[in-house]
Motif scaffolding. Structure first.
Motif, PDB file in Angstrom:
ATOM      1  N   ASN A   1      21.519  40.239  50.574  1.00 51.67           N
ATOM      2  CA  ASN A   1      21.493  40.033  51.972  1.00 51.67           C
ATOM      3  C   ASN A   1      20.967  41.329  52.808  1.00 51.67           C
ATOM      4  N   ALA A   2      21.444  42.348  52.100  1.00 48.17           N
ATOM      5  CA  ALA A   2      21.035  43.644  53.085  1.00 48.17           C
ATOM      6  C   ALA A   2      19.552  43.990  52.784  1.00 48.17           C
ATOM      7  N   THR A   3      18.739  43.410  51.907  1.00 53.21           N
ATOM      8  CA  THR A   3      17.651  43.365  52.097  1.00 53.21           C
ATOM      9  C   THR A   3      16.735  42.387  52.470  1.00 53.21           C
ATOM     10  N   ASN A   4      17.560  41.264  53.264  1.00 52.07           N
ATOM     11  CA  ASN A   4      16.910  40.225  53.863  1.00 52.07           C
ATOM     12  C   ASN A   4      16.299  39.396  52.811  1.00 52.07           C
ATOM     13  N   THR A   5      16.633  39.191  51.575  1.00 50.63           N
ATOM     14  CA  THR A   5      16.060  38.383  50.518  1.00 50.63           C
ATOM     15  C   THR A   5      16.358  37.095  51.015  1.00 50.63           C
ATOM     16  N   GLU A   6      15.641  36.008  50.711  1.00 54.61           N
ATOM     17  CA  GLU A   6      15.875  34.667  50.780  1.00 54.61           C
ATOM     18  C   GLU A   6      16.538  34.250  49.562  1.00 54.61           C
ATOM     19  N   LEU A   7      17.472  33.409  49.724  1.00 54.91           N
ATOM     20  CA  LEU A   7      18.463  33.114  48.549  1.00 54.91           C
ATOM     21  C   LEU A   7      18.489  31.740  48.123  1.00 54.91           C
ATOM     22  N   ILE A   8      18.462  31.477  46.816  1.00 58.37           N
ATOM     23  CA  ILE A   8      18.693  30.145  46.304  1.00 58.37           C
ATOM     24  C   ILE A   8      20.043  30.161  45.617  1.00 58.37           C
TER      25      ILE A   8
ATOM     26  N   LEU B   1      14.287  46.665  42.448  1.00 59.35           N
ATOM     27  CA  LEU B   1      12.885  46.452  41.491  1.00 59.35           C
ATOM     28  C   LEU B   1      12.324  45.231  42.118  1.00 59.35           C
ATOM     29  N   LEU B   2      13.210  44.190  42.855  1.00 58.00           N
ATOM     30  CA  LEU B   2      12.506  43.001  43.283  1.00 58.00           C
ATOM     31  C   LEU B   2      11.306  43.470  44.355  1.00 58.00           C
ATOM     32  N   LYS B   3      12.246  44.299  45.316  1.00 56.30           N
ATOM     33  CA  LYS B   3      11.489  44.751  46.550  1.00 56.30           C
ATOM     34  C   LYS B   3      10.205  45.491  45.972  1.00 56.30           C
ATOM     35  N   SER B   4      10.192  46.665  44.943  1.00 54.79           N
ATOM     36  CA  SER B   4       9.154  47.411  44.649  1.00 54.79           C
ATOM     37  C   SER B   4       8.085  46.349  44.060  1.00 54.79           C
ATOM     38  N   ASN B   5       8.556  45.217  43.562  1.00 50.44           N
ATOM     39  CA  ASN B   5       7.631  44.542  42.809  1.00 50.44           C
ATOM     40  C   ASN B   5       7.169  43.102  43.900  1.00 50.44           C
ATOM     41  N   GLY B   6       7.242  43.547  45.269  1.00 48.83           N
ATOM     42  CA  GLY B   6       6.950  42.622  46.019  1.00 48.83           C
ATOM     43  C   GLY B   6       7.492  40.939  46.004  1.00 48.83           C
ATOM     44  N   ILE B   7       8.706  41.142  45.564  1.00 52.90           N
ATOM     45  CA  ILE B   7       9.528  40.067  45.418  1.00 52.90           C
ATOM     46  C   ILE B   7      10.619  39.711  46.454  1.00 52.90           C
ATOM     47  N   SER B   8      10.260  38.545  47.026  1.00 54.89           N
ATOM     48  CA  SER B   8      11.172  38.381  48.368  1.00 54.89           C
ATOM     49  C   SER B   8      12.209  37.430  48.418  1.00 54.89           C
ATOM     50  N   LYS B   9      12.241  36.872  47.083  1.00 52.28           N
ATOM     51  CA  LYS B   9      13.318  35.567  47.185  1.00 52.28           C
ATOM     52  C   LYS B   9      14.009  35.655  45.974  1.00 52.28           C
TER      53      LYS B   9
ATOM     54  N   LEU C   1      31.970  37.117  35.482  1.00 53.40           N
ATOM     55  CA  LEU C   1      31.569  38.393  35.029  1.00 53.40           C
ATOM     56  C   LEU C   1      30.081  38.475  34.787  1.00 53.40           C
ATOM     57  N   PHE C   2      29.470  37.351  34.174  1.00 54.74           N
ATOM     58  CA  PHE C   2      28.328  37.190  33.758  1.00 54.74           C
ATOM     59  C   PHE C   2      27.631  36.027  34.387  1.00 54.74           C
ATOM     60  N   PHE C   3      26.812  36.376  35.536  1.00 51.93           N
ATOM     61  CA  PHE C   3      26.118  35.542  36.170  1.00 51.93           C
ATOM     62  C   PHE C   3      24.721  35.579  36.090  1.00 51.93           C
ATOM     63  N   SER C   4      23.818  34.744  36.566  1.00 52.84           N
ATOM     64  CA  SER C   4      22.366  34.644  36.638  1.00 52.84           C
ATOM     65  C   SER C   4      21.806  34.606  37.871  1.00 52.84           C
ATOM     66  N   THR C   5      20.701  35.085  38.215  1.00 51.47           N
ATOM     67  CA  THR C   5      19.956  34.878  39.312  1.00 51.47           C
ATOM     68  C   THR C   5      18.445  34.668  39.098  1.00 51.47           C
ATOM     69  N   PHE C   6      17.890  33.767  39.906  1.00 45.68           N
ATOM     70  CA  PHE C   6      16.654  33.597  39.875  1.00 45.68           C
ATOM     71  C   PHE C   6      15.891  34.264  40.934  1.00 45.68           C
ATOM     72  N   VAL C   7      14.683  34.784  40.986  1.00 46.66           N
ATOM     73  CA  VAL C   7      13.957  35.471  41.827  1.00 46.66           C
ATOM     74  C   VAL C   7      12.448  34.993  41.818  1.00 46.66           C
ATOM     75  N   PHE C   8      12.216  34.757  42.869  1.00 45.49           N
ATOM     76  CA  PHE C   8      10.703  34.152  43.322  1.00 45.49           C
ATOM     77  C   PHE C   8       9.822  35.355  43.784  1.00 45.49           C
ATOM     78  N   LEU C   9       8.628  35.051  42.965  1.00 43.03           N
ATOM     79  CA  LEU C   9       7.680  36.208  43.246  1.00 43.03           C
ATOM     80  C   LEU C   9       6.717  35.971  44.541  1.00 43.03           C
ATOM     81  N   ALA C  10       6.819  36.866  45.223  1.00 46.28           N
ATOM     82  CA  ALA C  10       6.000  36.762  46.457  1.00 46.28           C
ATOM     83  C   ALA C  10       4.584  36.440  46.223  1.00 46.28           C
ATOM     84  N   SER C  11       3.682  35.480  46.832  1.00 45.16           N
ATOM     85  CA  SER C  11       2.497  35.328  46.454  1.00 45.16           C
ATOM     86  C   SER C  11       1.879  34.661  47.808  1.00 45.16           C
ATOM     87  N   ALA C  12       0.467  34.474  47.765  1.00 43.79           N
ATOM     88  CA  ALA C  12      -0.040  34.108  48.794  1.00 43.79           C
ATOM     89  C   ALA C  12       0.296  32.428  48.764  1.00 43.79           C
TER      90      ALA C  12
END
Length: 340
Positions: free
Chosen positions: A67-74, A44-52, A8-19
């Motif tokens: 998966n619906a937004t083609n996010t690369e996952l860890i 929120l991730l998509k609007s901030n340019g976060i792709s992973k 019920l309570f899980f965590s997610t890491f998100v990568f910030l897209a950068s050059a």
């Protein structure tokens, strides 16, 4: 650092897209009862340019949303699954992967499988199962033809070190070597990273006499620490290099270090402020983007995951545990930090 998590309570890491090869990440914890939905978080991730993104648990709703937004996952393999995976074989591990992960997300969207989190720190019961579970999962990935694309590792607390000062004296705690050495052999053979969670904030509040605040914050006025010919101006670099030294002490050179958690809280302690969080996280972003590396490994990029996307109101422990968020629940930033 992370407390026990449930389905019920899980965590997610998100990568910030950068050059800069996407070396900067954000940790999105979900230990709360007031957090935005997975769909909202993905927007929120998509609007901030976060792709992973990294998921601590292979929750179907989260996997499907990203998966619906083609996010690369860890994706994390929970500690409580290690016993089953260790006692199985490659075919059973393959079925586990298909049922729990690949039924909800394309393998093309998976970057890492992080097998267990801080097992040697908080869930030592599972320590004997950690490497066997990793091996079975790796064999399963080989059968699926995914072993070259998807890397396996495990996230460790920095307490796996028995010595970290000076960094060149870095050494793993002897009681963990029976697990760590076989794991290091695996990481070395498969080109996978050693993952560590490190928090200079905790080092400071636990020992303010010997850990100056500026040294913990990557502040410009920190008194340098000399280690032979090397000079350290912050605890973050010193911790990474202590891990590198510990691996080299065991005969393993060249294994990259990924900082799977680091951050600074904004409330719950006298030094837990928005100003300090902005300084710490901002400096981490600057250092990673610059590719400066560390004194022991200059020019070697370090992959870093900032903790946390939101505050988590159900975290246990000190009050500050609930206040690592960079974004408020409405998606605005809690303090000024350049993440793009």
């Amino acid at each position: 650092m992370l407390n026990a998590v449930t389905l019920l309570f899980f965590s997610t890491f998100v990568f910030l897209a950068s050059a800069d090869a996407n070396q900067i990440g954000i940790c999105h914890g979900r230990v709360g009862d007031n957090l935005p939905s997975p769909h909202a978080a993905s927007l929120l991730l998509k609007s901030n340019g976060i792709s992973k993104a990294r998921l601590f648990l292979p929750d179907p709703a989260i996997l499907s949303a990203f998966n619906a937004t083609n996010t690369e996952l860890i994706i994390g393999v929970p500690n409580e699954n290690l016993t089953y995976l260790a006692s199985s074989d490659a075919n059973i591990a393959q079925n586990w992967l298909k049922s729990n992960i690949f039924s909800f997300v394309s393998p093309d969207h998976v970057r890492y499988l992080v097998v267990g989190n801080e097992v040697l720190y908080k869930d030592t019961f599972y320590s004997q199962y950690l490497v066997p579970a990793i091996n079975n999962l790796y064999n399963a990935l080989q059968i699926l033809g995914l072993d070259k694309k998807i890397k396996l590792s495990s996230a460790h607390a920095s307490s796996v070190l028995s010595s970290s000062y000076p960094p060149s004296a870095g050494a793993f705690d002897q009681q963990f070597l029976s697990v760590l050495v076989p794991m290091l052999q695996f990481l070395n053979q498969t080109g996978s990273p050693f993952m560590v969670n490190t928090y200079p904030f905790f080092s400071y509040i636990n020992d303010p006499t010997n850990v100056p605040l500026s040294y913990a914050l990557l502040g410009p006025d920190a008194v340098p620490v000399k280690d032979g010919d090397l000079v350290y101006t912050n605890l973050f670099d010193a911790t990474i290099d202590a891990i590198v030294a510990a691996m080299e002490r065991e005969g393993f050179k060249g294994i990259p270090v990924v900082v799977t958690e680091t951050g600074w809280p904004t409330a719950g302690h006298m030094v837990a402020t928005k100003e300090n969080a902005a300084i710490y996280n901002g400096k981490i972003v600057e250092r990673v983007r610059s590719g400066v590396g560390t004194p022991r490994q200059p020019g070697v990029p370090v992959e870093v995951y900032l903790f946390d996307l939101y505050d988590e109101n159900l975290k246990s422990g000190g009050e500050f545990e609930k206040h690592f968020g960079i974004f408020s629940l409405d998606g605005s930033k809690l303090y000024n930090i350049d993440l793009n």
